[in-house]
Design a protein around this motif. Structure first.
Motif, PDB file in Angstrom:
ATOM      1  N   VAL A  55      21.916 -34.445  48.367  1.00 55.04           N
ATOM      2  CA  VAL A  55      23.171 -34.527  47.628  1.00 55.04           C
ATOM      3  C   VAL A  55      22.894 -34.267  46.144  1.00 55.04           C
ATOM      4  N   SER A  56      23.963 -34.027  45.403  1.00 55.41           N
ATOM      5  CA  SER A  56      23.869 -34.000  43.944  1.00 55.41           C
ATOM      6  C   SER A  56      24.501 -35.272  43.403  1.00 55.41           C
ATOM      7  N   ALA A  57      24.023 -35.714  42.273  1.00 50.64           N
ATOM      8  CA  ALA A  57      24.496 -36.985  41.714  1.00 50.64           C
ATOM      9  C   ALA A  57      24.490 -36.907  40.201  1.00 50.64           C
ATOM     10  N   THR A  58      25.301 -37.759  39.583  1.00 53.11           N
ATOM     11  CA  THR A  58      25.380 -37.813  38.126  1.00 53.11           C
ATOM     12  C   THR A  58      25.652 -39.243  37.700  1.00 53.11           C
ATOM     13  N   ARG A  59      25.359 -39.519  36.424  1.00 55.47           N
ATOM     14  CA  ARG A  59      25.609 -40.833  35.857  1.00 55.47           C
ATOM     15  C   ARG A  59      27.028 -40.870  35.271  1.00 55.47           C
ATOM     16  N   VAL A  60      27.759 -41.927  35.569  1.00 57.15           N
ATOM     17  CA  VAL A  60      29.111 -42.061  35.038  1.00 57.15           C
ATOM     18  C   VAL A  60      29.034 -42.663  33.637  1.00 57.15           C
ATOM     19  N   GLY A  61      29.816 -42.129  32.734  1.00 57.28           N
ATOM     20  CA  GLY A  61      29.825 -42.609  31.359  1.00 57.28           C
ATOM     21  C   GLY A  61      31.194 -42.445  30.743  1.00 57.28           C
ATOM     22  N   TYR A  62      31.379 -43.045  29.584  1.00 54.07           N
ATOM     23  CA  TYR A  62      32.659 -42.981  28.889  1.00 54.07           C
ATOM     24  C   TYR A  62      32.783 -41.666  28.121  1.00 54.07           C
ATOM     25  N   GLU A  63      33.979 -41.103  28.158  1.00 57.38           N
ATOM     26  CA  GLU A  63      34.321 -39.928  27.365  1.00 57.38           C
ATOM     27  C   GLU A  63      35.687 -40.148  26.734  1.00 57.38           C
ATOM     28  N   THR A  64      35.864 -39.524  25.575  1.00 56.65           N
ATOM     29  CA  THR A  64      37.151 -39.614  24.885  1.00 56.65           C
ATOM     30  C   THR A  64      38.084 -38.544  25.417  1.00 56.65           C
ATOM     31  N   TRP A  65      39.231 -38.970  25.870  1.00 54.81           N
ATOM     32  CA  TRP A  65      40.228 -38.058  26.421  1.00 54.81           C
ATOM     33  C   TRP A  65      41.391 -37.924  25.448  1.00 54.81           C
ATOM     34  N   GLN A  66      41.718 -36.703  25.126  1.00 52.52           N
ATOM     35  CA  GLN A  66      42.895 -36.417  24.317  1.00 52.52           C
ATOM     36  C   GLN A  66      44.054 -36.077  25.260  1.00 52.52           C
ATOM     37  N   PRO A  67      45.068 -36.931  25.336  1.00 58.50           N
ATOM     38  CA  PRO A  67      46.207 -36.593  26.207  1.00 58.50           C
ATOM     39  C   PRO A  67      46.795 -35.249  25.808  1.00 58.50           C
ATOM     40  N   ARG A  68      47.133 -34.456  26.775  1.00 55.34           N
ATOM     41  CA  ARG A  68      47.660 -33.134  26.465  1.00 55.34           C
ATOM     42  C   ARG A  68      48.621 -32.683  27.547  1.00 55.34           C
ATOM     43  N   ILE A  69      49.383 -31.699  27.182  1.00 55.25           N
ATOM     44  CA  ILE A  69      50.323 -31.071  28.093  1.00 55.25           C
ATOM     45  C   ILE A  69      49.751 -29.714  28.476  1.00 55.25           C
ATOM     46  N   GLN A 342      37.571 -32.784  35.766  1.00 55.67           N
ATOM     47  CA  GLN A 342      37.202 -34.180  35.632  1.00 55.67           C
ATOM     48  C   GLN A 342      38.328 -35.108  36.073  1.00 55.67           C
ATOM     49  N   VAL A 343      37.918 -36.341  36.438  1.00 53.67           N
ATOM     50  CA  VAL A 343      38.870 -37.388  36.782  1.00 53.67           C
ATOM     51  C   VAL A 343      38.419 -38.681  36.115  1.00 53.67           C
ATOM     52  N   ALA A 344      39.367 -39.473  35.643  1.00 51.39           N
ATOM     53  CA  ALA A 344      39.069 -40.770  35.045  1.00 51.39           C
ATOM     54  C   ALA A 344      39.061 -41.840  36.128  1.00 51.39           C
ATOM     55  N   ILE A 345      38.102 -42.775  36.046  1.00 51.31           N
ATOM     56  CA  ILE A 345      38.007 -43.881  36.990  1.00 51.31           C
ATOM     57  C   ILE A 345      38.432 -45.151  36.260  1.00 51.31           C
ATOM     58  N   VAL A 346      39.524 -45.747  36.724  1.00 57.02           N
ATOM     59  CA  VAL A 346      40.078 -46.933  36.061  1.00 57.02           C
ATOM     60  C   VAL A 346      39.413 -48.215  36.552  1.00 57.02           C
ATOM     61  N   LYS A 347      39.064 -48.272  37.849  1.00 55.30           N
ATOM     62  CA  LYS A 347      38.532 -49.512  38.422  1.00 55.30           C
ATOM     63  C   LYS A 347      37.617 -49.184  39.581  1.00 55.30           C
ATOM     64  N   GLY A 348      36.544 -49.973  39.743  1.00 56.53           N
ATOM     65  CA  GLY A 348      35.692 -49.842  40.920  1.00 56.53           C
ATOM     66  C   GLY A 348      34.232 -49.589  40.619  1.00 56.53           C
ATOM     67  N   ILE A 349      33.902 -49.000  39.459  1.00 59.93           N
ATOM     68  CA  ILE A 349      32.510 -48.738  39.089  1.00 59.93           C
ATOM     69  C   ILE A 349      32.312 -49.090  37.625  1.00 59.93           C
ATOM     70  N   SER A 350      31.063 -49.175  37.233  1.00 58.08           N
ATOM     71  CA  SER A 350      30.733 -49.507  35.855  1.00 58.08           C
ATOM     72  C   SER A 350      29.930 -48.383  35.217  1.00 58.08           C
ATOM     73  N   GLU A 351      29.855 -48.411  33.904  1.00 59.02           N
ATOM     74  CA  GLU A 351      29.145 -47.373  33.159  1.00 59.02           C
ATOM     75  C   GLU A 351      27.672 -47.344  33.548  1.00 59.02           C
ATOM     76  N   GLY A 352      27.122 -46.147  33.694  1.00 55.43           N
ATOM     77  CA  GLY A 352      25.717 -45.974  34.016  1.00 55.43           C
ATOM     78  C   GLY A 352      25.413 -45.854  35.487  1.00 55.43           C
TER      79      GLY A 352
END
Length: 388
Positions: A55-69, A342-352
């Protein structure tokens, strides 16, 4: 008097009892055999080593999202027209080249106007004669040599002759077809000697600086738009490039069929990289930025119970090579908004946390993993369309 032979009845009962006992023992043996077989199968399955999954895998981390249309639309020239002929005539000369930038009033083609020019001279001569007659009769009227009605008739005739000159001059001018505004012409398909009728297309003329982007946004986003707001335009014709523009106007009417509003944005196109008619992706920043835990959308899987993903956890058992492989653990998460890949994760996992991003279909809880990141799924916040 009872005559039934008692010894014979007792012998029959004893035989049936022995037969029932034998059948019971037989059924018990069959049940025991099945139980033993199932236990051995389960023990064998448990003893088998689960094949590891790549499988491929990545580390989850915080990113700044600019709301846009986000919207899609098409580019339009500030002014564009397919030049046509207003009169009939034979093409005498073509004065432009394909793809040439012309100024307003530049001659495009000339039609044969010999007959019309001759008619114009005739009308001019008639007008000059009418002018002379009017002046002479005006002098005669001053000494009361002619009636006022004669002078009025001369004045009317002079006006008619002058109108004929103006009308014929306009017809002669239409034989020379000019660019109505400055712009770039398209492919020349007209040749000398060709006969044109009114409405026949001559060439397209497009003013490509500036350009306008026409697009629609949902009605619930109208409050986030304002004149002068910056927009970013991308097109597959220019992959990897972004072009800036500003909103010029918003339609005062909502489309009742789609519940969207039409928006127009002005784009600087001084370098001429964009052309009218191009498909465009439009992005408009709207609102304050937010911080989200971010993952590629390919990391999520969906089932009847909700949205899940697989977290890479440390393993405990060694494989045949004596190496401890990480294992997969399925967890339920709450996804948030999306942008691009990309998709934002609100609940269920933690950073790293390390998350599986591809190959989930072959996973279950406890599956050993081999992390292979040579080919990662898309994780671009603003992917641009690519033409292969």
């Amino acid at each position: 008097m009872n005559t039934t032979p008692v010894p014979q009845f007792r012998s029959l009962t004893k035989g049936m009892l022995v037969m029932l006992i034998c059948l019971g023992l037989l059924f018990a043996a069959l049940i025991g055999l099945n139980v033993f077989k199932n236990k051995m199968i389960a023990k064998f399955v448990d003893s088998m080593a689960t094949e590891p999954a790549a499988v491929s895998a990545t580390r989850v981390g915080y990113e700044t999202w600019q709301p846009r249309i986000d919207a899609v639309g098409s580019l339009r020239a500030a002014r564009g027209v397919d030049v046509t002929s207003e009169v009939t005539g034979l093409v005498r000369a073509v004065r432009f080249s394909s793809g040439e930038d012309l100024k307003a009033g530049a001659v495009l083609i000339e039609l044969n106007d010999d007959t019309d020019a001759a008619q114009l001279q005739s009308y001019k001569a008639a007008a000059e004669l009418a002018q002379t007659v009017y002046r002479r009769d005006a002098a005669q009227y001053q000494i009361n040599a002619i009636a006022r009605a004669v002078l009025d008739a001369d004045a009317a005739d002079l006006k008619i002759k002058k109108a004929q000159v103006v009308q014929q001059q306009a017809l002669v001018d239409k034989k020379t077809i000019r660019a109505p505004f400055a712009g770039r012409v398209g492919i020349a398909t007209i040749n000398p000697g060709q006969y044109l009728k009114p409405g026949d297309p001559i060439v397209t003329l497009q003013a490509i600086e500036p350009l306008f982007a026409d697009f629609s946004v949902p009605q619930d986003q109208v409050s986030k738009l304002a004149a002068g707001q910056t927009v970013t335009i991308r097109t597959s014709a220019r992959p990897g490039e972004s072009f800036m523009g500003r909103i010029t106007s918003t339609s005062p009417k909502i489309d009742t069929a789609t519940r969207t509003v039409q928006v127009e944005a002005r784009i600087d196109n001084r370098d001429g990289k964009l052309l009218p008619g191009m498909y465009a992706s439009i992005h408009i920043d709207a609102g304050a930025p937010h911080r989200y835990l971010t993952l590629p959308q390919t990391a999520l899987t969906y089932n009847a119970y909700g949205t899940t993903l697989f977290v890479v956890q440390p393993g405990r058992q060694t494989n045949e090579q004596g190496k401890v492989l990480p294992v997969a653990q399925q967890v339920f998460v709450t996804p948030g908004p999306t942008r691009g890949d990309q998709v934002a994760i609100v609940k269920g996992i933690s950073e790293g946390a390390q998350i599986v991003t591809s190959g989930q279909l072959k996973l279950s809880n406890g599956t050993p993993l081999i992390i292979e990141n040579s080919a990662l799924p898309g994780n671009d916040a603003t992917p641009a369309p690519q033409e292969q």
